[in-house]
Design a protein around this motif. Structure first.
Motif, PDB file in Angstrom:
ATOM      1  N   ALA A   9       8.158  -6.818  -9.099  1.00  0.00           N
ATOM      2  CA  ALA A   9       9.316  -7.189  -8.273  1.00  0.00           C
ATOM      3  C   ALA A   9       8.882  -7.408  -6.829  1.00  0.00           C
ATOM      4  N   ASP A  10       8.049  -6.496  -6.310  1.00  0.00           N
ATOM      5  CA  ASP A  10       7.583  -6.630  -4.914  1.00  0.00           C
ATOM      6  C   ASP A  10       6.995  -8.018  -4.697  1.00  0.00           C
ATOM      7  N   ILE A  11       6.155  -8.413  -5.625  1.00  0.00           N
ATOM      8  CA  ILE A  11       5.388  -9.654  -5.456  1.00  0.00           C
ATOM      9  C   ILE A  11       6.284 -10.883  -5.672  1.00  0.00           C
ATOM     10  N   LYS A  32     -14.035   5.630  -8.319  1.00  0.00           N
ATOM     11  CA  LYS A  32     -13.666   4.912  -7.086  1.00  0.00           C
ATOM     12  C   LYS A  32     -13.181   5.910  -6.024  1.00  0.00           C
ATOM     13  N   MET A  33     -13.426   5.562  -4.776  1.00  0.00           N
ATOM     14  CA  MET A  33     -12.902   6.366  -3.677  1.00  0.00           C
ATOM     15  C   MET A  33     -11.389   6.318  -3.771  1.00  0.00           C
ATOM     16  N   SER A  34     -10.754   7.495  -3.687  1.00  0.00           N
ATOM     17  CA  SER A  34      -9.333   7.516  -4.000  1.00  0.00           C
ATOM     18  C   SER A  34      -8.602   8.564  -3.173  1.00  0.00           C
ATOM     19  N   ARG A  86     -14.396  -2.538  -4.579  1.00  0.00           N
ATOM     20  CA  ARG A  86     -14.385  -1.274  -5.310  1.00  0.00           C
ATOM     21  C   ARG A  86     -15.320  -0.297  -4.601  1.00  0.00           C
ATOM     22  N   VAL A  87     -14.808   0.324  -3.559  1.00  0.00           N
ATOM     23  CA  VAL A  87     -15.610   1.310  -2.827  1.00  0.00           C
ATOM     24  C   VAL A  87     -15.582   2.600  -3.641  1.00  0.00           C
ATOM     25  N   MET A  88     -16.778   3.157  -3.890  1.00  0.00           N
ATOM     26  CA  MET A  88     -16.860   4.319  -4.764  1.00  0.00           C
ATOM     27  C   MET A  88     -16.940   5.607  -3.950  1.00  0.00           C
ATOM     28  N   VAL A  95      -5.843  -7.783  -3.004  1.00  0.00           N
ATOM     29  CA  VAL A  95      -5.899  -6.381  -3.447  1.00  0.00           C
ATOM     30  C   VAL A  95      -7.349  -6.020  -3.783  1.00  0.00           C
ATOM     31  N   GLY A  96      -7.589  -4.718  -3.937  1.00  0.00           N
ATOM     32  CA  GLY A  96      -8.863  -4.240  -4.454  1.00  0.00           C
ATOM     33  C   GLY A  96      -8.896  -4.410  -5.965  1.00  0.00           C
ATOM     34  N   ASP A  97     -10.080  -4.202  -6.503  1.00  0.00           N
ATOM     35  CA  ASP A  97     -10.314  -4.447  -7.931  1.00  0.00           C
ATOM     36  C   ASP A  97      -9.422  -3.598  -8.855  1.00  0.00           C
ATOM     37  N   ASP A  98      -9.044  -2.394  -8.399  1.00  0.00           N
ATOM     38  CA  ASP A  98      -8.265  -1.500  -9.281  1.00  0.00           C
ATOM     39  C   ASP A  98      -6.857  -2.024  -9.567  1.00  0.00           C
ATOM     40  N   GLN A  99      -6.411  -3.043  -8.824  1.00  0.00           N
ATOM     41  CA  GLN A  99      -5.055  -3.578  -9.052  1.00  0.00           C
ATOM     42  C   GLN A  99      -5.050  -4.822  -9.944  1.00  0.00           C
ATOM     43  N   ILE A 112       0.849  -1.197   0.000  1.00  0.00           N
ATOM     44  CA  ILE A 112       0.000   0.000   0.000  1.00  0.00           C
ATOM     45  C   ILE A 112       0.882   1.243   0.000  1.00  0.00           C
ATOM     46  N   GLN A 113       0.469   2.256  -0.762  1.00  0.00           N
ATOM     47  CA  GLN A 113       1.289   3.464  -0.893  1.00  0.00           C
ATOM     48  C   GLN A 113       1.052   4.459   0.237  1.00  0.00           C
ATOM     49  N   PRO A 114       2.126   5.073   0.728  1.00  0.00           N
ATOM     50  CA  PRO A 114       1.964   6.125   1.733  1.00  0.00           C
ATOM     51  C   PRO A 114       1.760   7.492   1.076  1.00  0.00           C
ATOM     52  N   THR A 150       7.044   2.925 -15.481  1.00  0.00           N
ATOM     53  CA  THR A 150       7.590   1.585 -15.180  1.00  0.00           C
ATOM     54  C   THR A 150       7.096   1.033 -13.825  1.00  0.00           C
ATOM     55  N   TYR A 151       6.236   1.790 -13.160  1.00  0.00           N
ATOM     56  CA  TYR A 151       5.666   1.421 -11.862  1.00  0.00           C
ATOM     57  C   TYR A 151       5.261  -0.066 -11.778  1.00  0.00           C
ATOM     58  N   PRO A 152       4.546  -0.620 -12.783  1.00  0.00           N
ATOM     59  CA  PRO A 152       4.122  -2.026 -12.655  1.00  0.00           C
ATOM     60  C   PRO A 152       5.291  -3.010 -12.624  1.00  0.00           C
TER      61      PRO A 152
HETATM   62  P1  TYM Z   1      -2.939   1.674  -3.226  1.00  0.00           P
HETATM   63  O1  TYM Z   1      -1.959   2.215  -2.250  1.00  0.00           O
HETATM   64  O2  TYM Z   1      -3.562   2.632  -4.176  1.00  0.00           O
HETATM   65  O3  TYM Z   1      -4.107   0.943  -2.470  1.00  0.00           O
HETATM   66  C1  TYM Z   1      -3.873  -0.045  -1.481  1.00  0.00           C
HETATM   67  C2  TYM Z   1      -4.938  -1.121  -1.574  1.00  0.00           C
HETATM   68  O4  TYM Z   1      -6.235  -0.541  -1.454  1.00  0.00           O
HETATM   69  C3  TYM Z   1      -7.063  -0.959  -2.535  1.00  0.00           C
HETATM   70  N1  TYM Z   1      -7.987   0.133  -2.874  1.00  0.00           N
HETATM   71  C4  TYM Z   1      -9.318  -0.005  -2.914  1.00  0.00           C
HETATM   72  N2  TYM Z   1     -10.116  -1.062  -2.675  1.00  0.00           N
HETATM   73  C5  TYM Z   1     -11.447  -0.865  -2.783  1.00  0.00           C
HETATM   74  N3  TYM Z   1     -12.008   0.332  -3.115  1.00  0.00           N
HETATM   75  C6  TYM Z   1     -11.240   1.413  -3.365  1.00  0.00           C
HETATM   76  N4  TYM Z   1     -11.801   2.582  -3.672  1.00  0.00           N
HETATM   77  C7  TYM Z   1      -9.826   1.272  -3.273  1.00  0.00           C
HETATM   78  N5  TYM Z   1      -8.796   2.132  -3.447  1.00  0.00           N
HETATM   79  C8  TYM Z   1      -7.678   1.412  -3.198  1.00  0.00           C
HETATM   80  C9  TYM Z   1      -6.093  -1.221  -3.689  1.00  0.00           C
HETATM   81  O5  TYM Z   1      -6.660  -2.089  -4.643  1.00  0.00           O
HETATM   82  C10 TYM Z   1      -4.916  -1.838  -2.955  1.00  0.00           C
HETATM   83  O6  TYM Z   1      -5.107  -3.220  -2.767  1.00  0.00           O
HETATM   84  N6  TYM Z   1      -0.025  -0.435  -6.690  1.00  0.00           N
HETATM   85  C11 TYM Z   1      -0.598  -0.599  -5.373  1.00  0.00           C
HETATM   86  C12 TYM Z   1       0.440  -0.799  -4.291  1.00  0.00           C
HETATM   87  C13 TYM Z   1       1.386  -1.920  -4.511  1.00  0.00           C
HETATM   88  C14 TYM Z   1       1.093  -3.308  -4.403  1.00  0.00           C
HETATM   89  C15 TYM Z   1       2.317  -3.973  -4.658  1.00  0.00           C
HETATM   90  C16 TYM Z   1      -0.063  -4.021  -4.161  1.00  0.00           C
HETATM   91  C17 TYM Z   1       2.707  -1.813  -4.798  1.00  0.00           C
HETATM   92  N7  TYM Z   1       3.272  -3.031  -4.886  1.00  0.00           N
HETATM   93  C18 TYM Z   1       2.395  -5.367  -4.650  1.00  0.00           C
HETATM   94  C19 TYM Z   1       0.027  -5.422  -4.145  1.00  0.00           C
HETATM   95  C20 TYM Z   1       1.230  -6.071  -4.391  1.00  0.00           C
HETATM   96  C21 TYM Z   1      -1.387   0.643  -5.034  1.00  0.00           C
HETATM   97  O7  TYM Z   1      -1.140   1.707  -5.529  1.00  0.00           O
HETATM   98  O8  TYM Z   1      -2.302   0.457  -4.036  1.00  0.00           O
END
Ligand code: TYM
Length: 334
Positions: A139-141, A200-202, A190-192, A151-155, A16-18, A132-134
């Motif tokens: 690599a993380d995984i 999506k809630m972001s 996918r919480v909106m 993860v949530g649906d957006d990933q 999860i991103q800070p 190149t983020y993905p």
């Molecule tokens: P990030 O930091 O945006 O979000 C962290 C997690 O929260 C989920 N999420 C949601 N789920 C439901 N409804 C929403 N509105 C919503 N918004 C965010 C995301 O799906 C995620 O699971 N790229 C990733 C971080 C990452 C990562 C990884 C994840 C980096 N390396 C390796 C898994 C494995 C990201 O930006 O998540």
């Protein structure tokens, strides 16, 4: 025979991103499921500070956000005694394996990522790392021989790409990586946004009334949910395409009470009671997290100590996997 040992317990990894504050989407789509996973699987969770740097960050804000998010993850129930919790940049193997991933993924694959398109459309400065983020995410995984990625649906699309990269690498160099599966929850994936329920809630959308932050005042949370946009037909039914606002409330209520959105809809004939019950369910979910957080926030030295232990444990897994990948591509041992 694969090049890795086949483990008896599944390995779970997520990140999860800070950047920005933890919100209800992060909690229901991801973090709550991590809390469950840690009890059954060998679970590794990461605060991905290197990913946050793909967009411009104020250094002091990033530092504070990294500490706060780590403490909030612990407050949400991640227990460093039973899972591995660490900060990405403390484990240099991530950045190094990312290079090998960049050499394995194609430009065309990265260009098709919808999150890159969205984020680059919204930004004035588009870093090469945002593109190149993905590869870093793969690599993380892959560094942890991960079986499952909650993860949530957006990933979903990033996860598919990580699987493709693992498959291509294994095809070119012999079995090196475990090919991971995405785990996306039934409710809450996918919480909106409460004011704009088709987005999506972001963390990055500027929508203070549409986003419930985990550390919002409880009465503000109640107010935000009671003011959520619905529609005018007055029927409570789970139908995301025709009734996005009501369906979002049902998903939130369902995720907070451990049911499906369809089950959560039963018994409601008006929006008022649905909103009141959803607000109460969210408040009761967040109340204990807020009180544990206030205790943890008082002792930053303790959370730093726990994160250092997490990083040490993560490196014990990541180091040998990185060595395996280095050897597979033909880099000399060091
Ligand atoms: P990030 O930091 O945006 O979000 C962290 C997690 O929260 C989920 N999420 C949601 N789920 C439901 N409804 C929403 N509105 C919503 N918004 C965010 C995301 O799906 C995620 O699971 N790229 C990733 C971080 C990452 C990562 C990884 C994840 C980096 N390396 C390796 C898994 C494995 C990201 O930006 O998540």
């Amino acid at each position: 025979m694969p090049g890795y040992a086949v483990a008896l317990v599944a390995r779970v990894f997520s990140g999860i991103q800070p950047s920005g504050a933890l919100h209800l989407g992060n909690l229901l789509g991801a973090v709550r499921n991590w809390v469950e996973d840690q009890h059954t699987d060998d679970s590794i969770f990461c605060v991905v500070d290197l990913h946050a740097l793909t967009v411009p960050q104020d250094p002091a804000t990033l530092r504070t956000a990294t500490v706060q998010l780590s403490q909030l993850l612990m407050a949400s129930g991640l227990d460093p005694a039973i899972c591995t919790l660490f900060v990405q940049s403390h484990v240099p193997e991530h950045a190094e394996l990312s290079w090998l991933m960049e050499c394995t993924v194609s430009f065309g694959e990265l260009r098709r990522m919808t999150q890159f398109k969205d984020k680059s459309d919204r930004s004035e400065f588009v870093s090469a790392a945002l593109f190149t983020y993905p590869a870093l995410m793969a690599a993380d995984i892959l560094l942890y021989d991960t079986d499952r990625v909650p993860v949530g649906d957006d990933q979903r699309q990033h996860l598919e790409l990580a699987r493709d990269i693992a498959g291509r690498f294994n095809g070119r160099y012999g079995d090196t990586f475990v090919v991971p599966e995405a785990a996306i929850p039934r409710a809450g994936a996918r919480v909106m946004d409460l004011q704009n329920p088709t987005a999506k809630m972001s963390k990055s959308l500027e929508s203070p009334l549409g986003t419930v932050y985990v550390l919002d005042e409880l009465r503000d949370i109640e107010r935000k949910i009671k003011r959520a946009v619905t529609d005018t037909d007055g029927e409570v039914r789970y139908d995301p395409s025709n009734k996005p606002g009501v369906s979002n409330l049902l998903s939130i209520l369902a995720a907070c009470t451990g049911r499906s959105p369809e089950e959560a809809a039963a018994g409601y004939s008006q929006y008022g009671p649905l909103k009141a019950d959803t607000a109460e369910a969210v408040v009761e979910t967040l109340r204990p997290i807020q009180s544990r957080y206030s205790e943890l926030a008082d002792d930053p030295a303790e959370s730093a100590r726990l994160l250092a232990i997490g990083a040490e444990r993560a490196r014990e897994v990541a180091g040998p996997v990185l060595d395996r990948a280095r050897a597979a591509v033909g880099l000399l041992p060091r």
